[in-house]
Structure formats: C-alpha cells, structure tokens
Write an enzyme that holds these catalytic residues in place. Structure first.
Site, PDB file in Angstrom:
ATOM      1  N   LYS A 118       3.371  -2.000  11.962  1.00  0.00           N
ATOM      2  CA  LYS A 118       4.388  -1.221  12.686  1.00  0.00           C
ATOM      3  C   LYS A 118       4.694   0.083  11.947  1.00  0.00           C
ATOM      4  O   LYS A 118       4.676   1.159  12.524  1.00  0.00           O
ATOM      5  CB  LYS A 118       5.650  -2.105  12.731  1.00  0.00           C
ATOM      6  CG  LYS A 118       6.764  -1.624  13.588  1.00  0.00           C
ATOM      7  CD  LYS A 118       7.998  -2.528  13.466  1.00  0.00           C
ATOM      8  CE  LYS A 118       7.760  -3.978  13.866  1.00  0.00           C
ATOM      9  NZ  LYS A 118       9.027  -4.730  14.036  1.00  0.00           N
TER      10      LYS A 118
ATOM     11  N   HIS B 162       0.838  -1.207   0.000  1.00  0.00           N
ATOM     12  CA  HIS B 162       0.000   0.000   0.000  1.00  0.00           C
ATOM     13  C   HIS B 162       0.867   1.248   0.000  1.00  0.00           C
ATOM     14  O   HIS B 162       0.416   2.335  -0.341  1.00  0.00           O
ATOM     15  CB  HIS B 162      -0.983   0.006   1.168  1.00  0.00           C
ATOM     16  CG  HIS B 162      -0.363   0.328   2.492  1.00  0.00           C
ATOM     17  ND1 HIS B 162       0.405  -0.573   3.176  1.00  0.00           N
ATOM     18  CD2 HIS B 162      -0.364   1.453   3.232  1.00  0.00           C
ATOM     19  CE1 HIS B 162       0.831  -0.002   4.296  1.00  0.00           C
ATOM     20  NE2 HIS B 162       0.386   1.216   4.346  1.00  0.00           N
TER      21      HIS B 162
ATOM     22  N   SER C  55      15.754   3.097  10.277  1.00  0.00           N
ATOM     23  CA  SER C  55      16.002   2.614   8.910  1.00  0.00           C
ATOM     24  C   SER C  55      15.439   3.605   7.899  1.00  0.00           C
ATOM     25  O   SER C  55      16.029   3.861   6.851  1.00  0.00           O
ATOM     26  CB  SER C  55      15.319   1.263   8.692  1.00  0.00           C
ATOM     27  OG  SER C  55      16.124   0.225   9.158  1.00  0.00           O
TER      28      SER C  55
ATOM     29  N   LYS D 117       9.356  -9.088   5.094  1.00  0.00           N
ATOM     30  CA  LYS D 117      10.320  -9.764   5.963  1.00  0.00           C
ATOM     31  C   LYS D 117      11.011 -10.852   5.170  1.00  0.00           C
ATOM     32  O   LYS D 117      10.430 -11.418   4.241  1.00  0.00           O
ATOM     33  CB  LYS D 117       9.603 -10.408   7.160  1.00  0.00           C
ATOM     34  CG  LYS D 117      10.497 -10.659   8.343  1.00  0.00           C
ATOM     35  CD  LYS D 117      10.737  -9.376   9.099  1.00  0.00           C
ATOM     36  CE  LYS D 117      11.420  -9.578  10.408  1.00  0.00           C
ATOM     37  NZ  LYS D 117      11.192  -8.417  11.283  1.00  0.00           N
TER      38      LYS D 117
ATOM     39  N   LYS E 146       9.329  -2.902   3.472  1.00  0.00           N
ATOM     40  CA  LYS E 146      10.462  -2.792   4.396  1.00  0.00           C
ATOM     41  C   LYS E 146      10.378  -3.865   5.473  1.00  0.00           C
ATOM     42  O   LYS E 146       9.305  -4.166   5.976  1.00  0.00           O
ATOM     43  CB  LYS E 146      10.383  -1.400   5.056  1.00  0.00           C
ATOM     44  CG  LYS E 146      11.581  -1.020   5.866  1.00  0.00           C
ATOM     45  CD  LYS E 146      12.669  -0.439   5.003  1.00  0.00           C
ATOM     46  CE  LYS E 146      13.976  -0.284   5.762  1.00  0.00           C
ATOM     47  NZ  LYS E 146      14.690  -1.555   5.911  1.00  0.00           N
TER      48      LYS E 146
HETATM   49  N1  GLU Z   1      14.095  -6.134  11.857  1.00  0.00           N
HETATM   50  C1  GLU Z   1      13.613  -4.938  12.437  1.00  0.00           C
HETATM   51  C2  GLU Z   1      12.132  -5.073  12.776  1.00  0.00           C
HETATM   52  O1  GLU Z   1      11.641  -6.149  12.960  1.00  0.00           O
HETATM   53  C3  GLU Z   1      13.943  -3.712  11.594  1.00  0.00           C
HETATM   54  C4  GLU Z   1      13.357  -3.693  10.225  1.00  0.00           C
HETATM   55  C5  GLU Z   1      13.853  -2.552   9.361  1.00  0.00           C
HETATM   56  O2  GLU Z   1      14.629  -1.728   9.824  1.00  0.00           O
HETATM   57  O3  GLU Z   1      13.437  -2.501   8.200  1.00  0.00           O
HETATM   58  O4  GLU Z   1      11.440  -4.116  12.939  1.00  0.00           O
END
Ligand code: GLU
Length: 473
Positions: A96, A67, A364, A108, A72
C-alpha cells in the site's frame, strides 16, 4: 468449489503476490525477500482487570519490510487477532505504501481483545502496557515503527500510546511522530479521521471517470445517481458513505454485524449512526426495510459495493451471488482469492484494498511530517496567500471596473488551511495511484484484474528500492 483449499489470510496475500510476480522481471530470491515478513514480535503480558482478576493478553507487532524506514501500520483490537492475520495486514501495508509513494515499510499490530467487553480504564492499561512492551524491544519510534488506528482503535488509544512513549523517552524531540491518528491537541493532523473514507471515494470516483472501464461495465460516467451498498458503519464505512452521498450517489443499503437495512431512495449515514447509537442497532431505521441477514446486503443489485469492515466477507460461499458491477475494497482483505476468480469471470471490477484504502496511511504520513517539522500546515503561508489574492483581485476589479460577488470573493481570497492541504494532498495521491495502476493493467492485457495490476505496481517499486539499497551485489 468446496473441495478447494481454504487459504489463511497471509496465504491469500502470498497467492495474490505470486499471481502478480509473473508479470514482473525480478529474480526469484528478490521476490521471496519482498514477500517475507521480516520481524514478528509475539507477546503475552498480564493486566489486572477492574474486578481484581489477572488476564493474560495476547498481542503482536509485525514489521513486514524495512526497505524504507520507519515501518508503518495500524493496531487493531479484535477477538479475531492472530499472528497470521497481523502478518497479512503488515504485508498489505508495505504494498500500500509503495503504491501511493509513502516512504515507509509495512507493519501492523494487533491485540486479541474485544474492546466492547472492557472498561475504558482496562483498555487504557492494556494499550499502555502494549506500548511499553514495544518500547522495550525497540519496536516503536518516529524513525523505527509508527503505529496508527485500525479496526477497534482510534484517537483515544493513539493518545495513550504517545503519552506512554513520551514518558519512557523523555526529551526525545520528535517523540510525537511515534504514532499517528492522534487527537489534534496531541499532535494529530486535521483530516486524518475521514482520510480512509475520503480516499476510497477519490479512488472510486477516478475509476468512475474512466470511459473504457465504464463502457466495459455498462455504467455511465461519474458518481451522480450511482447506487452504493456499504458494509460496516465504523470510521471507514461511515465516511465512504458520507462522501458518496454528498456527491450525488444513493447509499441504498448499510450493513453492520447485527443486521442490514435497505432504502431504494438512499440512506443518510449520520441519521443511521445516531439511530444505532440510540437503539443499539441499525435495524428498524425509519423508512428502511430490515434485510433477513447482514450478509444479504452484499448480494443486493447495485452499482458499487463497498465492504468496509473485516477480511474474508466475500468468499467461495457467496461470491457467485454478488450482483454489484464494481467492488471497492475499503476494508483490508474483504475478498478471498476464490472470490477474485469468480469476479474475473463475471467481469466485475474489483478496486483493490491495498491502494483504495491507502488514504489513512497517506494522511498518517502528512501527520508524521507535521510532527517532525513541529509546525501546523498552512501556518506560514495562509495569510500571505490571502493578502496576495486580495491584491490581485483589487487590481482586476480596478482594471475591469467590475466587482466579483461576495461568494466568489470568499473562494478567491481563501488561503489554504491545514485541512485543505491535507485533502488536496490525499486527492492528488489517490488520483495518481489509480491512473498508475490502470495504466499497468491497460498496457498488459494478460493481467487478469486490477488487484494483480496493483501488486505489479507495488512489487516493482519495492524491488527498485531493495535493489538501490545495494544489498544484492
Ligand atoms: N490502519 C490503517 C490501514 O490499514 C492506517 C495505517 C496507518 O495510518 O499507518 O491502512
């Protein structure tokens, strides 16, 4: 309780989503779309190991939602990796990012290996091959999907990823933005490493300053003097412990997979870390008592429990025995849905993973912006601010005939460096998100817990985004 259905990780996320969606006004079809994992890339590739044998590596990249672009989320190296887990973690990334207003979809990745069982050279080959598989299928790129560190990965792996990507995409001007969590020399941003732990601290500190919540929990306001238990001494656990200790809390217990230690006067995470490095275990740390089992740490009486390792560590088998007043989910998915129900009944407040550990992805985002702008934060304005502050100070001193102390002069003069701006952006993000979720919870007394309020917040934001995309005429 044992007769209850056991939920897979993805099913747990779906269950929490469904629980929350009844408090939103979106139609069923849109909710289904928000919940679904859009793209699942499951791959197998061969890698020749140091002894000459060939191993078939199982790996995944899941894009839960597009979306917003890019998608990320981190990449984890763990023997427990499976498609369901990666799908669950990708979904959590969407929610998140939405809560903390980071304009990305969720994704992921996971590689099913135990990094401790491979040489550095083997890990490099696995990481580079994984990256080229992602490039082949157009599953990585600064405008497509941007991985980051997660459980079992760090700066080193991110450097391999950016290098592989750049060599396959020569001349791409924004290539550095294809992955975050990189070393500073490779386009990383200062403050990324401690970001998740610091975000956990900022988020819980904000809750600890809410008089109504503290009254309900029978706790005093603020961080000072609170007892904290941390499970996991990886990057997130280490930094969560560090910031709580530095702000006057007592980290009375730290747990790792080999065991747990306890000291009622508080532990210093750096000393414990060095002890573990030297002896191979956190056990037998001078001045501390060994607990019988690692899991016992989760059941200690304390103010704040911070699970900062893996998912499903508190479930129907042990939730009843948890004595903490507040649980801060630094890990992704450390509590099962059954545990949530137990804590609602017991009146324990759970500060949920999907926004509490958003510090990592927030910074990030700052790193990605830095990569796209090709300039370090603070470079343009640091000196200007210092000159201006110096001028203002001179005027004030001249007009009042008084001089500030040297220490004060230093504070006033300081122009923001990259790390100052990153920390400040993170603090603002975590405070705003905590207040927003609490407001939703306060305004609707039938919402049973903070996790549900966080989901409502996320669903509403993603819902608006989908609707505004105009794909539902
Ligand atoms: N692995 C981290 C998380 O679960 C960071 C992910 C990121 O920075 O893209 O939020």
């Amino acid at each position: 309780m044992s007769s209850q259905k056991h939920y897979s990780f993805f099913e747990s996320v779906e269950k929490s989503f469904d629980k929350a969606s009844q408090f939103t006004k979106w139609e069923k079809g849109l909710l289904e779309q928000i919940k679904a994992c859009n793209s699942v890339y499951s791959m197998r590739f061969p890698v020749k190991m140091d002894d000459g044998s060939i191993e078939v590596i199982e790996a995944y990249r899941v894009q839960h939602s597009q979306h917003k672009s890019p998608c990320k989320g981190g990449i984890r190296f763990s023997e427990e990796v499976n498609q369901d887990e990666v799908m669950a973690l990708a979904s959590l990334m969407t929610y998140k990012c939405a809560i903390v207003n980071v304009p990305f979809g969720g994704a992921k990745g996971g590689i099913k290996i135990n990094p401790r069982k491979h040489s550095v050279y083997e890990l490099e080959k696995i990481t580079r091959r994984y990256t080229s598989e992602l490039v082949k299928k157009n599953f990585i790129g600064p405008g497509i999907d941007v991985p980051a560190p997660d459980y079992g990965t760090g700066e080193r792996e991110m450097a391999w990823i950016v290098d592989t990507y750049q060599s396959l995409k020569p001349g791409e001007i924004d290539a550095a933005g294809c992955v975050t969590g990189k070393p500073i020399t490779q386009g990383g941003v200062r403050g990324r490493k401690e970001a998740t732990g610091l975000g956990v601290f900022y988020g819980i500190r904000e809750v600890l300053h809410m008089p109504d919540v503290m009254e309900k929990l029978g706790m005093t306001i603020g961080v000072e003097g609170k007892t904290v238990v941390v499970q996991g001494l990886g990057n997130v656990g280490y930094h969560s412990a560090k910031f709580f200790r530095e702000h006057g809390a007592k980290v009375v217990s730290i747990a790792e997979y080999e065991g747990a230690i306890y000291n009622e006067n508080g532990l210093n995470e750096e000393e414990v870390f060095q002890h573990r490095k030297a002896t191979g275990s956190i056990l037998n740390f001078p001045g501390a008592t060994n607990l019988a089992k690692s899991g016992d740490a989760l059941e200690l009486a304390c103010d704040i429990l911070i699970p900062a390792a893996l998912e499903n560590v508190i479930n129907e088998t042990n939730a009843d025995r948890v004595k903490a007043k507040l649980i801060g989910e630094a890990a992704n998915g450390p509590l099962s849905p059954e545990a949530d129900e137990v804590f609602i009944k017991k009146g324990i407040v759970v500060v949920p993973d999907m926004y509490l550990n958003a510090g990592g992805v927030t910074v990030s985002y700052f790193e990605w912006l830095k990569n796209l702008s090709h300039v370090r934060y603070g470079r343009m304005e640091k000196r200007f601010t210092e000159n201006m502050n110096s001028h203002i100070l001179e005027q004030i001193e001249g007009l009042t005939g008084k001089q500030v102390s040297e220490a004060q002069r230093k504070v006033i003069m300081h122009g923001a460096e990259e790390v100052d701006l990153v920390h400040s952006g993170l603090e603002e993000t975590m405070i705003t998100a905590t207040r927003e979720i609490m407001e939703i919870w306060r305004n609707n007394p039938s919402i049973p817990d903070m996790r549900t309020a966080a989901y409502v917040c996320a669903i509403n934001k993603v819902g608006v985004s989908y609707t505004e995309l105009g794909i539902f005429p």
